[in-house]
Design a protein around this motif. Structure first.
Motif, mmCIF file in Angstrom:
data_model
loop_
_atom_site.group_PDB
_atom_site.id
_atom_site.type_symbol
_atom_site.label_atom_id
_atom_site.label_comp_id
_atom_site.label_asym_id
_atom_site.label_seq_id
_atom_site.Cartn_x
_atom_site.Cartn_y
_atom_site.Cartn_z
ATOM 1 N N ALA A 149 0.812 -1.217 0.000
ATOM 2 C CA ALA A 149 0.000 0.000 0.000
ATOM 3 C C ALA A 149 0.845 1.267 0.000
ATOM 4 O O ALA A 149 0.311 2.359 -0.210
ATOM 5 N N PHE A 150 2.133 1.152 0.223
ATOM 6 C CA PHE A 150 3.018 2.318 0.281
ATOM 7 C C PHE A 150 3.491 2.763 -1.099
ATOM 8 O O PHE A 150 4.177 3.782 -1.227
ATOM 9 N N ARG A 151 3.170 2.018 -2.131
ATOM 10 C CA ARG A 151 3.687 2.343 -3.465
ATOM 11 C C ARG A 151 3.068 3.634 -3.991
ATOM 12 O O ARG A 151 2.091 4.139 -3.450
ATOM 13 N N ARG A 152 3.663 4.147 -5.054
ATOM 14 C CA ARG A 152 3.195 5.397 -5.631
ATOM 15 C C ARG A 152 1.692 5.334 -5.886
ATOM 16 O O ARG A 152 1.212 4.322 -6.396
ATOM 17 N N PRO A 153 0.941 6.378 -5.529
ATOM 18 C CA PRO A 153 1.369 7.727 -5.107
ATOM 19 C C PRO A 153 1.278 7.948 -3.596
ATOM 20 O O PRO A 153 1.022 9.067 -3.155
ATOM 21 N N ARG A 154 1.472 6.934 -2.777
ATOM 22 C CA ARG A 154 1.210 7.029 -1.344
ATOM 23 C C ARG A 154 2.477 6.986 -0.512
ATOM 24 O O ARG A 154 2.447 6.585 0.652
ATOM 25 N N PRO B 173 -14.007 -8.438 -7.947
ATOM 26 C CA PRO B 173 -14.923 -8.124 -9.040
ATOM 27 C C PRO B 173 -15.077 -6.624 -9.233
ATOM 28 O O PRO B 173 -15.463 -5.896 -8.319
ATOM 29 N N GLY B 174 -14.750 -6.163 -10.425
ATOM 30 C CA GLY B 174 -14.895 -4.758 -10.762
ATOM 31 C C GLY B 174 -13.780 -3.862 -10.296
ATOM 32 O O GLY B 174 -13.737 -2.682 -10.665
ATOM 33 N N ALA B 175 -12.871 -4.356 -9.449
ATOM 34 C CA ALA B 175 -11.800 -3.527 -8.910
ATOM 35 C C ALA B 175 -10.690 -3.374 -9.940
ATOM 36 O O ALA B 175 -10.161 -4.360 -10.449
ATOM 37 N N ARG B 176 -10.330 -2.137 -10.233
ATOM 38 C CA ARG B 176 -9.260 -1.841 -11.182
ATOM 39 C C ARG B 176 -8.337 -0.787 -10.592
ATOM 40 O O ARG B 176 -8.618 -0.218 -9.531
ATOM 41 N N GLU B 177 -7.256 -0.517 -11.294
ATOM 42 C CA GLU B 177 -6.320 0.512 -10.844
ATOM 43 C C GLU B 177 -6.918 1.909 -10.944
ATOM 44 O O GLU B 177 -6.407 2.853 -10.349
ATOM 45 N N PRO C 67 1.634 4.303 -10.814
ATOM 46 C CA PRO C 67 0.691 4.434 -9.699
ATOM 47 C C PRO C 67 -0.076 3.139 -9.482
ATOM 48 O O PRO C 67 -0.331 2.379 -10.411
ATOM 49 N N HIS C 68 -0.437 2.879 -8.222
ATOM 50 C CA HIS C 68 -1.113 1.632 -7.875
ATOM 51 C C HIS C 68 -2.301 1.935 -6.979
ATOM 52 O O HIS C 68 -2.178 2.626 -5.969
#
Length: 485
Positions: A117-122, A225-229, A345-346
């Motif tokens: 969860a720390f990856r860009r942009p966080r 289901p339905g979850a995307r970047e 970004p993730h």
């Protein structure tokens, strides 16, 4: 308010803010609500605590302490515990909330670490969490140190020695904190000012920034289901998420109230006032300081002599080690991005198995911390199980060298094995335990398609989102069952 400031439109838009649902997201809320309990209970305690080192003779209702020379700070703690209505309950509520606050932050950061969860942009959100954890630990230390009982006095004496161990500027640092030689006359008032005003202000500012960043950048979510970047799948802030988080806060308050009212913690009236000649066993600091005590006990008595200056051994485990650990924790998102080249970004999280290297590093770090934490209680372990203290120290030293790399290797191999199992399910289907007989007499297990089915009953293929792993391809000698095809 709406006629003057046009708030309805903005409130309606924010009420439609979407939050994904997962049980691991509650750790951050636990920390937030325990901090609220800390602030409210701390205000009540501050009305009665006297941050003064002046020595007086105790004459209160607690008979074992009558006639003892104690500081006014310790006397006010006894007054809070035995004379102020609900004083002991609020004291214990405050202490339990402090323990939960730090524990929830640790679990919350572990969830963020192992899921990426720390990856860009966080990255900034992660840095704020690291700062919150460090300040929370220091705030807890100041809180139980200024009571001037035997336990806190020993902890303050350790801090004094660590400050003096800093080369060149150690005496100046000690003077800044204590105002002179240990223990001085103003250190409790300084601890009180920092504990009640300075650090809580910093914590409030960091929490506001942290929550604001989460709200503005949207919450991360697990694949589903339905979850995307590019989207967030979940429930609206009002009423769905709002009612959940309100119930969560009430549960935190209820559990802390039960702990504060039933389970005794930090009974300073049993420890007695601090006297330099008295040292006790079976009295341990709060859990978040255990790794520091363990480091001090495990590190050898190696001193470095540089001309007229000496670098004492406690400097390395007492100051350098925690600063290094927090520096690595803060720098990890940038180190991983540099190592993997992943700069995109993730929004979607990863399962721990999807990144074996990161999960192995996390297991290695937790193992290292766990050994230090356990070594902080070597005196209790030695007395409880009748073991030689020296053996426990050497076991901790050897464990710090051997166990973390072993934890990394084992964890990484487990993650790779789980990836292979996922790949097998995606390629050949889910095991059903049902056997079918081929015309040649060979029995094969029927595999169910891993995905759902479309309107025509055809299996929906699934994409594998984990890291690349070596897997054994399906050979003609291992045909796929008809149900999977």
């Amino acid at each position: 308010m709406d006629r003057r400031f046009r708030l309805a439109g903005a409130a309606r838009r924010q009420a439609s803010h979407v939050f994904p649902k997962h049980h691991s997201f509650f750790w951050g809320e636990f920390a937030l609500y325990s901090f609220a309990v800390l602030v409210l209970s701390g205000v009540y305690l501050a009305l009665f605590f006297v941050p003064d080192t002046t020595e007086v003779v105790y004459s209160g209702p607690y008979e074992p302490a009558q006639g003892l020379f104690v500081s006014r700070a310790y006397e006010s703690v006894l007054t809070l515990s035995f004379e102020i209505r609900a004083g002991l309950f609020v004291r214990q509520l405050h202490h339990w909330a402090a323990l939960l606050f730090v524990a929830a932050m640790v679990l919350h950061m572990c969830r963020n670490f192992f899921t990426g969860a720390f990856r860009r942009p966080r990255e900034l959100t992660w840095l704020g969490g690291v700062a919150l954890l460090g300040l929370g630990i220091f705030e807890g230390y100041l809180g139980y140190s200024m009571l001037d009982d035997l336990l806190s006095g020993l902890g303050v004496r350790i801090l004094s020695g660590l400050l003096l161990s800093v080369p060149l500027v150690g005496s100046w640092l000690h003077w800044m904190v204590f105002g002179g030689e240990f223990d001085g006359d103003i250190w409790i008032s300084r601890f009180f000012t920092a504990h009640v005003f300075l650090i809580p202000g910093l914590l409030v500012a960091l929490i506001a920034m942290h929550v604001g960043l989460v709200w503005y950048q949207k919450h991360t979510q697990f694949p589903g289901p339905g979850a995307r970047e590019s989207n967030v799948v979940g429930e609206r802030a009002v009423p769905g998420f709002g009612t959940d988080t309100l119930a969560n806060g009430l549960c935190v308050l209820a559990v802390l109230g039960l702990l504060g009212g039933v389970f005794q913690i930090n009974p300073v009236f049993l420890w007695g006032p601090y006297t330099p000649a008295a040292v006790s066993t079976y009295i341990q600091p709060d859990w978040y300081a255990g790794f520091l005590i363990g480091g001090l006990r495990l590190f050898p008595r190696w001193e470095i002599h540089l001309g007229a200056y000496t670098v004492p051994a406690p400097l390395w485990p007492g100051l350098v080690l925690p600063l290094l650990l927090f520096a690595l924790l803060a720098a990890y998102p940038f180190l991983e991005r540099r190592a993997t080249g992943d700069r995109g970004p993730h929004q979607l999280l990863q399962r721990p198995r999807d990144n074996p290297v990161r999960t192995g590093i996390g297991a290695m770090g937790l193992t290292f911390y766990g050994i230090l934490f356990a070594s902080g209680a070597t005196d209790v372990i030695a007395a409880s199980f009748d073991l030689p203290f020296e053996y426990l120290v050497w076991a901790g030293r050897i464990g710090l060298i051997v166990l973390p790399p072993l934890a990394y290797t084992v964890t990484r191999r487990l993650c790779v094995g789980l990836q292979r199992a996922d790949r097998d399910v995606l390629e050949r289907g889910v095991r059903t335990g049902v056997l079918t007989e081929r015309p040649d007499g060979v029995f094969l297990e029927v595999r169910r398609p891993p995905g759902g089915a479309d309107h025509a009953g055809r299996p929906i293929p699934l994409d594998y989102g984990g890291a690349r792993v070596d897997h054994r391809p399906v050979t003609p000698s291992e045909p796929v069952a008809e149900e999977q095809r």
